[in-house]
Design a protein around this motif. Structure first.
Motif, PDB file in Angstrom:
ATOM      1  N   ARG A 252       0.858  -1.189   0.000  1.00  0.00           N
ATOM      2  CA  ARG A 252       0.000   0.000   0.000  1.00  0.00           C
ATOM      3  C   ARG A 252       0.893   1.237   0.000  1.00  0.00           C
ATOM      4  NH1 ARG A 252      -4.413   0.696   4.071  1.00  0.00           N
ATOM      5  NH2 ARG A 252      -5.531   1.651   2.349  1.00  0.00           N
ATOM      6  N   LEU A 255      -0.189   7.329  -1.859  1.00  0.00           N
ATOM      7  CA  LEU A 255      -0.478   8.021  -3.113  1.00  0.00           C
ATOM      8  C   LEU A 255      -1.957   8.331  -3.219  1.00  0.00           C
ATOM      9  CD1 LEU A 255       1.395   5.879  -5.808  1.00  0.00           C
ATOM     10  CD2 LEU A 255       2.118   8.071  -4.873  1.00  0.00           C
ATOM     11  N   GLN A 301      -9.655  19.235  -7.505  1.00  0.00           N
ATOM     12  CA  GLN A 301      -9.575  19.066  -6.043  1.00  0.00           C
ATOM     13  C   GLN A 301      -9.847  17.640  -5.578  1.00  0.00           C
ATOM     14  OE1 GLN A 301     -12.480  21.158  -3.729  1.00  0.00           O
ATOM     15  NE2 GLN A 301     -13.985  21.269  -5.358  1.00  0.00           N
ATOM     16  N   SER A 304      -9.513  11.133  -8.826  1.00  0.00           N
ATOM     17  CA  SER A 304     -10.290  10.576  -9.929  1.00  0.00           C
ATOM     18  C   SER A 304      -9.376   9.842 -10.893  1.00  0.00           C
ATOM     19  CB  SER A 304     -11.027  11.692 -10.665  1.00  0.00           C
ATOM     20  OG  SER A 304     -11.719  11.168 -11.770  1.00  0.00           O
ATOM     21  N   TYR A 305      -9.957   8.883 -11.603  1.00  0.00           N
ATOM     22  CA  TYR A 305      -9.220   8.169 -12.645  1.00  0.00           C
ATOM     23  C   TYR A 305      -9.821   8.484 -14.018  1.00  0.00           C
ATOM     24  CZ  TYR A 305      -6.956   5.349  -9.018  1.00  0.00           C
ATOM     25  OH  TYR A 305      -6.206   4.926  -7.946  1.00  0.00           O
ATOM     26  N   SER A 306     -10.606   9.552 -14.106  1.00  0.00           N
ATOM     27  CA  SER A 306     -11.417   9.756 -15.310  1.00  0.00           C
ATOM     28  C   SER A 306     -10.653  10.340 -16.506  1.00  0.00           C
ATOM     29  CB  SER A 306     -12.602  10.670 -14.986  1.00  0.00           C
ATOM     30  OG  SER A 306     -12.126  11.986 -14.803  1.00  0.00           O
ATOM     31  N   ARG A 308     -10.207  13.240 -17.335  1.00  0.00           N
ATOM     32  CA  ARG A 308     -11.048  14.278 -17.905  1.00  0.00           C
ATOM     33  C   ARG A 308     -10.937  15.558 -17.074  1.00  0.00           C
ATOM     34  NH1 ARG A 308     -15.386  10.840 -18.628  1.00  0.00           N
ATOM     35  NH2 ARG A 308     -16.126  11.469 -16.586  1.00  0.00           N
ATOM     36  N   PRO A 312     -14.663  23.806 -14.011  1.00  0.00           N
ATOM     37  CA  PRO A 312     -14.316  24.943 -13.147  1.00  0.00           C
ATOM     38  C   PRO A 312     -12.815  25.212 -13.123  1.00  0.00           C
ATOM     39  CG  PRO A 312     -15.909  23.522 -12.057  1.00  0.00           C
ATOM     40  CD  PRO A 312     -15.518  22.826 -13.322  1.00  0.00           C
TER      41      PRO A 312
ATOM     42  N   MET B   1     -18.516  19.676 -14.690  1.00  0.00           N
ATOM     43  CA  MET B   1     -18.921  20.199 -13.381  1.00  0.00           C
ATOM     44  C   MET B   1     -19.672  19.125 -12.604  1.00  0.00           C
ATOM     45  SD  MET B   1     -19.381  23.076 -11.401  1.00  0.00           S
ATOM     46  CE  MET B   1     -19.510  24.603 -12.332  1.00  0.00           C
ATOM     47  N   LEU B   2     -19.151  18.775 -11.430  1.00  0.00           N
ATOM     48  CA  LEU B   2     -19.873  17.811 -10.603  1.00  0.00           C
ATOM     49  C   LEU B   2     -21.083  18.502  -9.972  1.00  0.00           C
ATOM     50  CD1 LEU B   2     -16.943  16.180  -8.576  1.00  0.00           C
ATOM     51  CD2 LEU B   2     -17.916  15.409 -10.738  1.00  0.00           C
ATOM     52  N   TYR B  20     -13.369  19.599  -1.484  1.00  0.00           N
ATOM     53  CA  TYR B  20     -13.060  18.196  -1.241  1.00  0.00           C
ATOM     54  C   TYR B  20     -12.196  18.089   0.013  1.00  0.00           C
ATOM     55  CZ  TYR B  20     -11.165  13.532  -2.284  1.00  0.00           C
ATOM     56  OH  TYR B  20     -10.807  12.215  -2.242  1.00  0.00           O
ATOM     57  N   ARG B  47      -3.362   5.905   1.838  1.00  0.00           N
ATOM     58  CA  ARG B  47      -4.759   6.097   1.462  1.00  0.00           C
ATOM     59  C   ARG B  47      -5.204   4.978   0.525  1.00  0.00           C
ATOM     60  NH1 ARG B  47      -4.414   8.492   5.278  1.00  0.00           N
ATOM     61  NH2 ARG B  47      -4.684  10.706   5.709  1.00  0.00           N
ATOM     62  N   THR B  48      -6.540   4.749   0.491  1.00  0.00           N
ATOM     63  CA  THR B  48      -7.055   3.677  -0.345  1.00  0.00           C
ATOM     64  C   THR B  48      -6.864   3.998  -1.819  1.00  0.00           C
ATOM     65  OG1 THR B  48      -8.709   3.324   1.352  1.00  0.00           O
ATOM     66  CG2 THR B  48      -9.077   2.249  -0.770  1.00  0.00           C
ATOM     67  N   ASN B  49      -7.067   5.255  -2.192  1.00  0.00           N
ATOM     68  CA  ASN B  49      -6.925   5.697  -3.586  1.00  0.00           C
ATOM     69  C   ASN B  49      -7.694   4.773  -4.528  1.00  0.00           C
ATOM     70  OD1 ASN B  49      -5.961   7.519  -5.478  1.00  0.00           O
ATOM     71  ND2 ASN B  49      -4.118   6.340  -5.898  1.00  0.00           N
ATOM     72  N   ALA B  50      -8.939   4.493  -4.166  1.00  0.00           N
ATOM     73  CA  ALA B  50      -9.728   3.494  -4.889  1.00  0.00           C
ATOM     74  C   ALA B  50      -9.942   3.881  -6.346  1.00  0.00           C
ATOM     75  CB  ALA B  50     -11.084   3.343  -4.207  1.00  0.00           C
ATOM     76  N   ARG B  51      -9.783   2.903  -7.203  1.00  0.00           N
ATOM     77  CA  ARG B  51     -10.193   3.066  -8.596  1.00  0.00           C
ATOM     78  C   ARG B  51     -11.574   2.422  -8.672  1.00  0.00           C
ATOM     79  NH1 ARG B  51      -7.691   3.318 -14.001  1.00  0.00           N
ATOM     80  NH2 ARG B  51      -9.307   2.564 -15.366  1.00  0.00           N
ATOM     81  N   HIS B  54     -15.446   5.094  -4.037  1.00  0.00           N
ATOM     82  CA  HIS B  54     -14.566   5.777  -3.087  1.00  0.00           C
ATOM     83  C   HIS B  54     -15.399   6.502  -2.033  1.00  0.00           C
ATOM     84  CE1 HIS B  54     -11.450   9.044  -2.111  1.00  0.00           C
ATOM     85  NE2 HIS B  54     -10.930   7.902  -1.723  1.00  0.00           N
ATOM     86  N   TRP B  58     -16.645  15.807   1.871  1.00  0.00           N
ATOM     87  CA  TRP B  58     -16.761  17.092   1.194  1.00  0.00           C
ATOM     88  C   TRP B  58     -17.245  18.106   2.226  1.00  0.00           C
ATOM     89  CZ3 TRP B  58     -15.865  18.353  -4.025  1.00  0.00           C
ATOM     90  CH2 TRP B  58     -15.545  17.269  -4.852  1.00  0.00           C
ATOM     91  N   ARG B  72     -18.480   8.018  -4.284  1.00  0.00           N
ATOM     92  CA  ARG B  72     -18.365   8.419  -5.686  1.00  0.00           C
ATOM     93  C   ARG B  72     -17.566   7.358  -6.431  1.00  0.00           C
ATOM     94  NH1 ARG B  72     -14.328  11.579  -8.234  1.00  0.00           N
ATOM     95  NH2 ARG B  72     -13.390  11.627  -6.182  1.00  0.00           N
ATOM     96  N   THR B  74     -14.772   6.739  -8.883  1.00  0.00           N
ATOM     97  CA  THR B  74     -13.679   7.604  -9.344  1.00  0.00           C
ATOM     98  C   THR B  74     -13.334   7.376 -10.814  1.00  0.00           C
ATOM     99  OG1 THR B  74     -12.026   6.033  -8.570  1.00  0.00           O
ATOM    100  CG2 THR B  74     -12.631   7.803  -7.053  1.00  0.00           C
ATOM    101  N   VAL B  75     -13.982   6.414 -11.460  1.00  0.00           N
ATOM    102  CA  VAL B  75     -13.751   6.252 -12.902  1.00  0.00           C
ATOM    103  C   VAL B  75     -14.760   7.084 -13.689  1.00  0.00           C
ATOM    104  CG1 VAL B  75     -13.608   4.612 -14.809  1.00  0.00           C
ATOM    105  CG2 VAL B  75     -12.739   3.980 -12.561  1.00  0.00           C
ATOM    106  N   SER B  76     -16.036   7.041 -13.255  1.00  0.00           N
ATOM    107  CA  SER B  76     -17.075   7.808 -13.962  1.00  0.00           C
ATOM    108  C   SER B  76     -17.335   9.163 -13.312  1.00  0.00           C
ATOM    109  CB  SER B  76     -18.377   7.001 -13.980  1.00  0.00           C
ATOM    110  OG  SER B  76     -18.867   6.864 -12.660  1.00  0.00           O
ATOM    111  N   ASP B  77     -16.810   9.385 -12.108  1.00  0.00           N
ATOM    112  CA  ASP B  77     -17.066  10.585 -11.296  1.00  0.00           C
ATOM    113  C   ASP B  77     -18.537  10.721 -10.891  1.00  0.00           C
ATOM    114  OD1 ASP B  77     -14.460  11.375 -11.121  1.00  0.00           O
ATOM    115  OD2 ASP B  77     -14.547  12.746 -12.830  1.00  0.00           O
TER     116      ASP B  77
END
Lengths: 417, 100
Positions: A252, A255, A301, A304-306, A308, A312, B1-2, B20, B47-51, B54, B58, B72, B74-77
């Motif tokens: 682990r 990161l 902020q 994400s893995y997107s 994209r 903002p 924009m989320l 966040y 941290r888990t940093n999940a793909r 997650h 906030w 959320r 984290t691939v599709s947001d």
């Protein structure tokens, strides 16, 4: 493999450039390798090249989940500099700049390294003081960096507005003349071609699903979309996806992966001679040789893995550029993109051994990995070949998060990379 | 924009109103004196940093100002759920139901 030269260019021009041979062959995985590198970006491909060239280890595969150079190597703003505050960082990034110098000749591939200078603006008293502290620290470390008055800054970069009435007045700037830009795609292609020529297999479109460890804990190989591939040593250089890959080996990491966005304008005639960054207004800009303005700022902020990111942040970035350079406020933007950057708590890379025998990691470059490409690749190859870190990457251990010996560039480098 | 649903204001609002605040459900050590260096490393830095799914915090900075938790992808947001701070972490079964 054809050696590129004026003669080969002329010869191929005569046949309408239709007979160029492929630059490297499409490789299929062998049963096993001495070393597998996960991630065919500049760092991974470069490490394979230096393993073969400097350490004679040629039974190497670089495995990539998508296409070569399709991750952060092709998604950055191509800025190269080494004016970092701390001794450890200055050595690492300056090692990279030393290698950038002459890389085109070494690889016989034009990476278009252009030492056009990187100028970091100071807009207030705090900026002036911290810039000068950086400059003194850099010069003690043999890294070039100099202070410019507003008039000198304007002379070096004529589009700069140095009027004291500007919204963010320019009180001076730090200039690293050896710094500049390079063509990012060519860096990946050049290393791929050179590594392939020395016998390295580059396997694309082959996601690594997990790292397999033996009964003694050491690595045995990787499970991939194309089946199991054995390896004596594995180096992970997978940027934003590093923590996912490493978790499969039971490691682990400290990161978090964030989108870092950038954008380019439509191409225009040469208007902008160097790279300009402003940490206070928070953006950076340069002009590519194609004429596009290349613009970036900080990460989104949220993790994400997107690949994209959100609008903002783009709005903020473009607003910052228009504040500093009002002449660009009617430029039309052509496209924007995001890369997934892996950020450590101290904003410095992790480059070295792991608790797992035979497993090495090169990650945590955050928003500043491109500039380090040749340097990181070079010391990663050393670490893998000798099973011990090169003196340059020795401080960049995973251990430092336990011992507390952090390299806290978070405070030192502010935001811009 | 989320677009983020604040569970206190009960409104779905643009990301620009929120800040966040990192991974959720990381408990502070109950007795810090028993923590060795490895435990501190894990608490502070790992941290888990999940793909994928997650759990994260906030803060509705430009609204009620309160912290809340969210799930959320984290691939599709895409947000699956937001809930008030202090409420238990939703189970996988509940989240599967929401994801349908």
């Amino acid at each position: 493999m054809t050696r590129f030269s004026a003669l080969s260019l002329l010869k191929n021009a005569l046949s309408g450039h239709k007979n160029w041979p492929e630059q490297w062959p499409e490789a299929q995985p062998k049963k096993s390798y001495d070393v597998i590198i996960i991630g065919a970006g500049g760092h991974g491909l470069g490490a394979a090249y230096y393993l073969a060239k400097e350490h004679g280890i040629t039974n190497v595969a670089v495995i990539e989940k998508g296409w070569l150079g399709g991750g952060n190597t092709g998604r950055n703003t191509t800025i190269i500099r080494s004016n970092y505050l701390y001794d450890e960082s200055a050595r690492l990034y300056d090692h990279a700049v030393d290698l950038w110098d002459g890389l085109s000749q070494e690889l016989n591939y034009n990476v278009m390294f252009s030492q056009r200078g990187v100028m970091m603006l100071a807009h207030n008293v705090h900026d002036v003081q911290s810039s000068q502290r950086h400059i003194h620290s850099n010069r003690l470390n043999g890294v070039d960096n100099q202070w410019l008055t507003p008039e000198e800054a304007k002379e070096f970069c004529p589009p700069l507005n140095i009027s004291p009435n500007a919204r963010y007045p320019v009180l001076g700037a730090a200039l690293q003349k050896r710094a500049g830009t390079a063509r990012h795609d060519a860096v990946a292609w050049g290393y791929a071609r050179a590594a392939s020529k020395l016998g390295v297999d580059i396997i694309q479109n082959c996601p690594v699903t997990s790292i397999r460890r033996g009964a003694n804990g050491a690595v045995e190989g990787v499970e991939t979309a194309k089946g199991f591939i054995g390896a004596k040593k594995i180096a992970v250089s997978a940027a934003g996806n590093t923590s996912v890959v490493m978790e499969s080996a039971g490691v682990r990491l400290p990161l978090e992966s964030y989108p870092l966005q950038a954008l380019v304008s439509e191409p225009v005639k040469p208007v902008f001679p160097c790279v300009v960054m402003s940490n206070t207004v928070h953006a950076y800009i340069s002009q590519s040789d194609k004429g596009e303005l290349v613009i970036g700022s900080g990460t989104d902020q949220y993790t994400s893995y997107s690949q994209r990111g959100g609008l903002p942040l783009i709005e903020h970035t473009v607003a910052a550029i228009c504040e500093i350079f009002p002449m660009f406020n009617r430029m039309r933007m052509l496209r924007k993109w995001g890369g997934i950057v892996d950020v450590t708590p101290d904003r410095s890379a992790i480059l070295g051994k792991t608790p797992v025998p035979g497993l090495y990691v090169n990650c945590g470059w955050g928003t500043g990995g491109f500039k380090a490409t040749p340097g990181a690749a070079h010391v990663l190859a050393w670490t893998v070949a000798k099973d011990e870190p090169h003196p340059i990457n020795a401080p960049f251990t995973l251990e430092r998060f336990r011992t507390g010996r952090l390299i806290d560039e978070a405070a030192a480098a502010a935001v811009a990379h | 924009m989320l677009l983020i649903h604040c569970p206190y204001c009960d409104e779905t609002l643009p990301e620009a109103e929120f800040v966040y605040a990192g991974e959720a459900h990381i408990a502070r050590p109950e007795d810090p004196s028993t923590y060795d260096d490895e435990a501190w490393r894990d608490f502070l830095f790992i941290r888990t940093n999940a793909r994928g799914r997650h759990f994260e915090r906030w803060r509705h900075t430009h609204g009620c100002g309160r912290f809340f938790n969210a799930v959320r992808d984290t691939v599709s947001d895409r947000f699956l759920l937001t809930y008030r701070a202090g409420e238990p972490r939703p189970s996988d079964a509940e989240l599967e139901e929401l994801a349908k």
